[in-house]
Write a protein that holds these residues in place. Structure first.
Motif, PDB file in Angstrom:
ATOM      1  N   HIS A  61       0.840  -1.198   0.000  1.00  0.00           N
ATOM      2  CA  HIS A  61       0.000   0.000   0.000  1.00  0.00           C
ATOM      3  C   HIS A  61       0.881   1.256   0.000  1.00  0.00           C
ATOM      4  CE1 HIS A  61      -3.121   2.890   1.229  1.00  0.00           C
ATOM      5  NE2 HIS A  61      -2.298   3.277   2.185  1.00  0.00           N
ATOM      6  N   TYR A  62       2.014   1.189   0.699  1.00  0.00           N
ATOM      7  CA  TYR A  62       2.914   2.333   0.798  1.00  0.00           C
ATOM      8  C   TYR A  62       3.966   2.338  -0.302  1.00  0.00           C
ATOM      9  CZ  TYR A  62       0.766   2.726   5.390  1.00  0.00           C
ATOM     10  OH  TYR A  62      -0.147   2.842   6.407  1.00  0.00           O
ATOM     11  N   TYR A  63       4.463   1.161  -0.656  1.00  0.00           N
ATOM     12  CA  TYR A  63       5.505   1.036  -1.680  1.00  0.00           C
ATOM     13  C   TYR A  63       5.131  -0.126  -2.598  1.00  0.00           C
ATOM     14  CZ  TYR A  63       7.789   4.095   1.586  1.00  0.00           C
ATOM     15  OH  TYR A  63       8.054   5.152   2.423  1.00  0.00           O
ATOM     16  N   GLY A  64       4.808   0.229  -3.836  1.00  0.00           N
ATOM     17  CA  GLY A  64       4.252  -0.758  -4.747  1.00  0.00           C
ATOM     18  C   GLY A  64       5.240  -1.753  -5.311  1.00  0.00           C
ATOM     19  N   SER A  65       6.535  -1.516  -5.127  1.00  0.00           N
ATOM     20  CA  SER A  65       7.536  -2.431  -5.672  1.00  0.00           C
ATOM     21  C   SER A  65       8.810  -2.353  -4.839  1.00  0.00           C
ATOM     22  CB  SER A  65       7.860  -2.073  -7.130  1.00  0.00           C
ATOM     23  OG  SER A  65       8.549  -0.826  -7.188  1.00  0.00           O
ATOM     24  N   LYS A  66       9.659  -3.326  -5.042  1.00  0.00           N
ATOM     25  CA  LYS A  66      10.948  -3.345  -4.343  1.00  0.00           C
ATOM     26  C   LYS A  66      11.793  -2.135  -4.728  1.00  0.00           C
ATOM     27  CE  LYS A  66      15.052  -6.342  -3.923  1.00  0.00           C
ATOM     28  NZ  LYS A  66      15.592  -7.705  -4.196  1.00  0.00           N
ATOM     29  N   ASP A  67      11.779  -1.743  -5.988  1.00  0.00           N
ATOM     30  CA  ASP A  67      12.562  -0.589  -6.425  1.00  0.00           C
ATOM     31  C   ASP A  67      12.021   0.709  -5.818  1.00  0.00           C
ATOM     32  OD1 ASP A  67      14.394  -2.030  -7.820  1.00  0.00           O
ATOM     33  OD2 ASP A  67      13.541  -1.641  -9.800  1.00  0.00           O
ATOM     34  N   ALA A  68      10.703   0.822  -5.710  1.00  0.00           N
ATOM     35  CA  ALA A  68      10.117   2.013  -5.081  1.00  0.00           C
ATOM     36  C   ALA A  68      10.540   2.094  -3.617  1.00  0.00           C
ATOM     37  CB  ALA A  68       8.598   1.975  -5.192  1.00  0.00           C
ATOM     38  N   LEU A  69      10.597   0.944  -2.965  1.00  0.00           N
ATOM     39  CA  LEU A  69      11.031   0.894  -1.570  1.00  0.00           C
ATOM     40  C   LEU A  69      12.510   1.272  -1.458  1.00  0.00           C
ATOM     41  CD1 LEU A  69      10.559   0.233   1.392  1.00  0.00           C
ATOM     42  CD2 LEU A  69      10.940  -2.182   0.847  1.00  0.00           C
ATOM     43  N   LEU A  70      13.331   0.761  -2.364  1.00  0.00           N
ATOM     44  CA  LEU A  70      14.757   1.083  -2.360  1.00  0.00           C
ATOM     45  C   LEU A  70      14.968   2.585  -2.540  1.00  0.00           C
ATOM     46  CD1 LEU A  70      17.709   0.050  -2.367  1.00  0.00           C
ATOM     47  CD2 LEU A  70      17.519  -0.125  -4.860  1.00  0.00           C
ATOM     48  N   GLU A  71      14.213   3.190  -3.448  1.00  0.00           N
ATOM     49  CA  GLU A  71      14.323   4.627  -3.665  1.00  0.00           C
ATOM     50  C   GLU A  71      13.946   5.387  -2.398  1.00  0.00           C
ATOM     51  OE1 GLU A  71      12.893   8.097  -6.780  1.00  0.00           O
ATOM     52  OE2 GLU A  71      11.720   6.263  -6.623  1.00  0.00           O
ATOM     53  N   ALA A  72      12.885   4.951  -1.730  1.00  0.00           N
ATOM     54  CA  ALA A  72      12.448   5.623  -0.508  1.00  0.00           C
ATOM     55  C   ALA A  72      13.495   5.506   0.591  1.00  0.00           C
ATOM     56  CB  ALA A  72      11.119   5.035  -0.037  1.00  0.00           C
ATOM     57  N   VAL A  73      14.156   4.349   0.680  1.00  0.00           N
ATOM     58  CA  VAL A  73      15.211   4.160   1.681  1.00  0.00           C
ATOM     59  C   VAL A  73      16.351   5.143   1.437  1.00  0.00           C
ATOM     60  CG1 VAL A  73      17.034   2.583   2.463  1.00  0.00           C
ATOM     61  CG2 VAL A  73      14.690   1.751   2.216  1.00  0.00           C
ATOM     62  N   LEU A  74      16.756   5.286   0.180  1.00  0.00           N
ATOM     63  CA  LEU A  74      17.845   6.208  -0.138  1.00  0.00           C
ATOM     64  C   LEU A  74      17.440   7.650   0.124  1.00  0.00           C
ATOM     65  CD1 LEU A  74      20.661   6.744  -1.206  1.00  0.00           C
ATOM     66  CD2 LEU A  74      19.732   6.741  -3.519  1.00  0.00           C
ATOM     67  N   LEU A  75      16.241   8.037  -0.289  1.00  0.00           N
ATOM     68  CA  LEU A  75      15.786   9.405  -0.080  1.00  0.00           C
ATOM     69  C   LEU A  75      15.642   9.704   1.407  1.00  0.00           C
ATOM     70  CD1 LEU A  75      13.126   9.808  -2.911  1.00  0.00           C
ATOM     71  CD2 LEU A  75      15.459  10.691  -2.845  1.00  0.00           C
TER      72      LEU A  75
END
Length: 211
Positions: A61-75
Motif C-alpha cells: 500500500h505504501y511502496y508498490g515495488s521493491k525498487d520504489a522501496l529502495l528509492e524511498a530508503v535512499l531518499l
C-alpha cells in the motif's frame, strides 16, 4: 530526524499522516537494516512485511515495488543528512560560515562511517554498475550532495565564480564518497579515523577557498 518520510504512493495521503507515518518509518527502518545486512538480493517486500509485523499487501500500500522501496530508503537517508545539516546551521547561528562548513564536514564523515549507512550506500554503489534503476538513484543522491556542498561553500571565497564553485563541490563530493571504499572504524581504529578526518578537512578547506 526529518519530519516527513518519503512515500512512493504520493496520491495516498494516509501514507504520511498519523498512523501511516509510523508505519512508513517502520518499513523504511526495516528495509534499510535488511539492505545493509544482506544486500539487495536479500531485500524483499515479504521480508520487510515479516520484520515489521504487517501483511504484504499493507507494505505494498505504501511502496508498490521493491525498487520504489529502495528509492524511498535512499531518499530517507538523504533527508536525515539534510536534517542534520539544518540542525548544525540552527545551532551555530553565531559561528562563521567556515565553522559551519567544517562542522558539516565532520557530520558527513560520522554518518558515512556509521555501519548501516555505510553498508546501505556501498550496496547501492555496487548495484549502480549493473542496474539502471540503482544507477539513477545514485545520480539523484550525488546531485543532492553536490547541491548541498555548493550552497555551503558558495561565497567563502568571493573571487570564485558560481560555475567554479559547482565544479569544486563535485570534487568535494568525490572526496567524501571515496571514503566509502574504506571501512573506517571510528571506535576500534580511532587514531586512523581522526587522521583521515584531519586530512579531509584540509583538502575540503583548500577546495572551498583557494584561488
Amino acid at each position: 530526524m526529518p519530519t516527513t518520510l518519503p512515500s512512493a504512493n504520493k496520491t495516498k495521503p494516509s501514507a504520511t499522516t498519523g498512523k501511516g507515518l509510523g508505519r512508513v518509518a517502520d518499513i523504511l527502518h526495516a528495509a534499510r537494516s535488511i539492505l545493509a545486512a544482506e544486500g539487495y538480493a536479500g531485500l524483499s517486500m515479504r521480508r520487510v512485511a515479516n520484520e515489521v509485523g504487517m501483511s504484504l499487501s499493507n507494505v505494498q500500500h505504501y511502496y508498490g515495488s521493491k525498487d520504489a522501496l529502495l528509492e524511498a530508503v535512499l531518499l530517507y537517508t538523504m533527508d536525515v543528512f539534510q536534517a542534520n545539516i539544518d540542525g548544525i546551521s540552527a545551532a551555530m547561528t553565531s559561528a562563521s560560515r567556515m565553522e559551519r562548513f567544517l562542522s558539516t564536514t565532520d557530520m558527513f564523515l560520522d554518518e558515512i562511517t556509521d555501519p548501516v549507512t555505510h553498508a546501505t550506500f556501498f550496496e547501492i554503489w555496487a548495484l549502480a554498475s549493473r542496474n539502471a534503476f540503482a544507477s539513477a538513484l545514485m545520480d539523484k543522491m550525488l546531485a543532492r550532495e553536490r547541491k548541498t556542498i555548493y550552497h555551503l561553500i558558495r561565497g567563502l571565497n568571493p573571487d570564485i565564480s558560481d560555475e567554479e564553485t559547482m565544479q569544486r563541490a563535485i570534487l568535494m563530493v568525490a572526496q567524501v564518497e571515496g571514503l566509502m571504499l574504506f571501512r573506517l572504524d571510528k571506535h576500534a581504529r580511532r587514531g586512523e579515523f581522526m587522521a583521515v578526518r584531519a586530512s579531509l578537512r584540509k583538502v575540503l578547506v583548500a577546495l572551498a577557498t583557494m584561488p
